[in-house]
Scaffold this active site. Structure first.
Site, PDB file in Angstrom:
ATOM      1  N   GLU A 248      -9.677  -9.579  -7.919  1.00  0.00           N
ATOM      2  CA  GLU A 248      -8.728  -8.497  -7.652  1.00  0.00           C
ATOM      3  C   GLU A 248      -7.534  -8.551  -8.607  1.00  0.00           C
ATOM      4  OE1 GLU A 248      -9.953  -8.316  -2.916  1.00  0.00           O
ATOM      5  OE2 GLU A 248      -7.965  -9.049  -3.469  1.00  0.00           O
TER       6      GLU A 248
ATOM      7  N   TYR B 287     -12.674  -1.396  -3.178  1.00  0.00           N
ATOM      8  CA  TYR B 287     -13.115  -1.556  -1.789  1.00  0.00           C
ATOM      9  C   TYR B 287     -14.624  -1.368  -1.634  1.00  0.00           C
ATOM     10  CZ  TYR B 287      -8.308  -1.831  -0.024  1.00  0.00           C
ATOM     11  OH  TYR B 287      -7.018  -2.244   0.266  1.00  0.00           O
TER      12      TYR B 287
ATOM     13  N   THR C 157      -5.336  -7.324  10.565  1.00  0.00           N
ATOM     14  CA  THR C 157      -5.571  -5.994   9.974  1.00  0.00           C
ATOM     15  C   THR C 157      -4.925  -4.887  10.805  1.00  0.00           C
ATOM     16  OG1 THR C 157      -7.706  -6.840   9.203  1.00  0.00           O
ATOM     17  CG2 THR C 157      -7.389  -4.447   9.116  1.00  0.00           C
TER      18      THR C 157
ATOM     19  N   LYS D 131       0.833  -1.203   0.000  1.00  0.00           N
ATOM     20  CA  LYS D 131       0.000   0.000   0.000  1.00  0.00           C
ATOM     21  C   LYS D 131       0.874   1.263   0.000  1.00  0.00           C
ATOM     22  CE  LYS D 131      -3.868  -2.336   2.300  1.00  0.00           C
ATOM     23  NZ  LYS D 131      -4.861  -2.255   3.419  1.00  0.00           N
TER      24      LYS D 131
ATOM     25  N   ARG E 255      -2.445 -14.624   4.099  1.00  0.00           N
ATOM     26  CA  ARG E 255      -3.097 -13.917   5.220  1.00  0.00           C
ATOM     27  C   ARG E 255      -2.301 -14.160   6.514  1.00  0.00           C
ATOM     28  NH1 ARG E 255      -7.373 -10.293   4.180  1.00  0.00           N
ATOM     29  NH2 ARG E 255      -8.288 -10.893   6.168  1.00  0.00           N
TER      30      ARG E 255
ATOM     31  N   ARG F 198       2.659  -7.065   8.635  1.00  0.00           N
ATOM     32  CA  ARG F 198       2.015  -5.910   9.268  1.00  0.00           C
ATOM     33  C   ARG F 198       2.642  -5.586  10.623  1.00  0.00           C
ATOM     34  NH1 ARG F 198      -4.119  -7.346   7.244  1.00  0.00           N
ATOM     35  NH2 ARG F 198      -4.161  -5.931   5.454  1.00  0.00           N
TER      36      ARG F 198
ATOM     37  N   HIS G 278      -2.017  -5.480   1.385  1.00  0.00           N
ATOM     38  CA  HIS G 278      -3.332  -6.107   1.191  1.00  0.00           C
ATOM     39  C   HIS G 278      -3.111  -7.572   0.864  1.00  0.00           C
ATOM     40  CE1 HIS G 278      -7.360  -6.839  -0.423  1.00  0.00           C
ATOM     41  NE2 HIS G 278      -6.752  -7.464  -1.424  1.00  0.00           N
TER      42      HIS G 278
ATOM     43  N   ASN H 259      -1.824  -0.078   6.835  1.00  0.00           N
ATOM     44  CA  ASN H 259      -1.286  -1.361   7.299  1.00  0.00           C
ATOM     45  C   ASN H 259      -0.419  -2.090   6.269  1.00  0.00           C
ATOM     46  OD1 ASN H 259      -3.348  -2.127   5.660  1.00  0.00           O
ATOM     47  ND2 ASN H 259      -4.561  -3.144   7.249  1.00  0.00           N
TER      48      ASN H 259
ATOM     49  N   PHE I 239     -14.921   4.234   7.862  1.00  0.00           N
ATOM     50  CA  PHE I 239     -13.561   4.564   7.419  1.00  0.00           C
ATOM     51  C   PHE I 239     -13.416   4.571   5.894  1.00  0.00           C
ATOM     52  CE2 PHE I 239     -13.650  -0.027   8.371  1.00  0.00           C
ATOM     53  CZ  PHE I 239     -13.242  -0.556   7.160  1.00  0.00           C
TER      54      PHE I 239
HETATM   55  P1  ADP Z   1      -7.969  -6.782   5.637  1.00  0.00           P
HETATM   56  O1  ADP Z   1      -7.207  -5.837   4.729  1.00  0.00           O
HETATM   57  O2  ADP Z   1      -7.109  -7.290   6.771  1.00  0.00           O
HETATM   58  O3  ADP Z   1      -8.693  -7.877   4.896  1.00  0.00           O
HETATM   59  P2  ADP Z   1     -10.546  -5.425   5.955  1.00  0.00           P
HETATM   60  O4  ADP Z   1     -11.009  -6.116   4.712  1.00  0.00           O
HETATM   61  O5  ADP Z   1     -11.400  -5.504   7.169  1.00  0.00           O
HETATM   62  O6  ADP Z   1      -9.082  -5.899   6.375  1.00  0.00           O
HETATM   63  O7  ADP Z   1     -10.348  -3.865   5.658  1.00  0.00           O
HETATM   64  C1  ADP Z   1      -9.795  -3.424   4.433  1.00  0.00           C
HETATM   65  C2  ADP Z   1      -8.828  -2.296   4.723  1.00  0.00           C
HETATM   66  O8  ADP Z   1      -9.559  -1.180   5.244  1.00  0.00           O
HETATM   67  C3  ADP Z   1      -7.790  -2.594   5.808  1.00  0.00           C
HETATM   68  O9  ADP Z   1      -6.692  -3.333   5.341  1.00  0.00           O
HETATM   69  C4  ADP Z   1      -7.405  -1.192   6.252  1.00  0.00           C
HETATM   70  O10 ADP Z   1      -6.506  -0.561   5.336  1.00  0.00           O
HETATM   71  C5  ADP Z   1      -8.755  -0.474   6.191  1.00  0.00           C
HETATM   72  N1  ADP Z   1      -9.424  -0.527   7.500  1.00  0.00           N
HETATM   73  C6  ADP Z   1     -10.025  -1.589   8.090  1.00  0.00           C
HETATM   74  N2  ADP Z   1     -10.524  -1.281   9.303  1.00  0.00           N
HETATM   75  C7  ADP Z   1     -10.243   0.042   9.491  1.00  0.00           C
HETATM   76  C8  ADP Z   1     -10.503   0.977  10.541  1.00  0.00           C
HETATM   77  N3  ADP Z   1     -11.147   0.607  11.650  1.00  0.00           N
HETATM   78  N4  ADP Z   1     -10.063   2.255  10.386  1.00  0.00           N
HETATM   79  C9  ADP Z   1      -9.409   2.645   9.264  1.00  0.00           C
HETATM   80  N5  ADP Z   1      -9.139   1.815   8.232  1.00  0.00           N
HETATM   81  C10 ADP Z   1      -9.544   0.532   8.331  1.00  0.00           C
END
Ligand code: ADP
Length: 139
Positions: A128, A51, A93, A11, A87, A104, A117, A114, A59
């Site tokens: 994707e 997304y 996350t 990212k 993963r 991470r 992805h 973070n 968020f």
């Molecule tokens: P992951 O990327 O671990 O699969 P999610 O699909 O839940 O996680 O979320 C997608 C992305 O959205 C996260 O990787 C992160 O960049 C962002 N994100 C998730 N939760 C939050 C939050 N509470 N506040 C800000 N950004 C968030």
């Protein structure tokens, strides 16, 4: 166990902070083969589409802003059990919850920023990957 593919992005924070090399080293050292890879930048429309599943979340605006603010490294990776193993390699996350040694835990700065992805299913990995790469860019 079947060989399959996952999709990843380093990212904008990971790129800005100079972690491309270290993250790719960790990925390849963990047995993933790079099938496709490029440095690219998502537009607002790209990030909103990528997304879309999160568009009701509080968020969402912050996420789109973050993901479009600079270049990313997009890649398709292949390995046995690629989606689940990747993963595990990236960790939770929120880096505060990510296991020691995960990407991470090492390189993320917050739950939003973070570093990487990783697709959450084989189906999403295919969607994707196709979002970012044409068939002739996959090897
Ligand atoms: P992951 O990327 O671990 O699969 P999610 O699909 O839940 O996680 O979320 C997608 C992305 O959205 C996260 O990787 C992160 O960049 C962002 N994100 C998730 N939760 C939050 C939050 N509470 N506040 C800000 N950004 C968030």
């Amino acid at each position: 166990m079947a060989t399959n593919r996952t999709f990843t992005m380093i990212k904008p924070d990971g790129v800005e902070n100079g972690h491309i090399g270290a993250i790719l080293e960790k990925i390849t050292a963990s047995g993933f083969r790079i099938v496709a890879m490029k440095l690219t930048q998502m537009t607002k429309a790209d990030a909103e589409a990528f997304y879309a599943v999160h568009n009701e979340r509080p968020f969402f605006g912050e996420l789109v802003e973050f993901m479009t603010r600079g270049p990313i490294v997009a890649a398709i990776l292949e390995k046995e059990n690629a989606v689940a193993d990747f993963r595990t390699l990236i960790g939770a996350t929120n880096p505060a919850d990510a296991a020691e040694g995960t990407i991470r835990a090492l390189y993320a700065t917050s739950v939003g920023e973070n570093a990487v992805h990783g697709s959450d299913s084989d189906e999403n990995a295919a969607i994707e990957g196709a979002f970012h790469f044409a068939g002739r860019e996959m090897f």
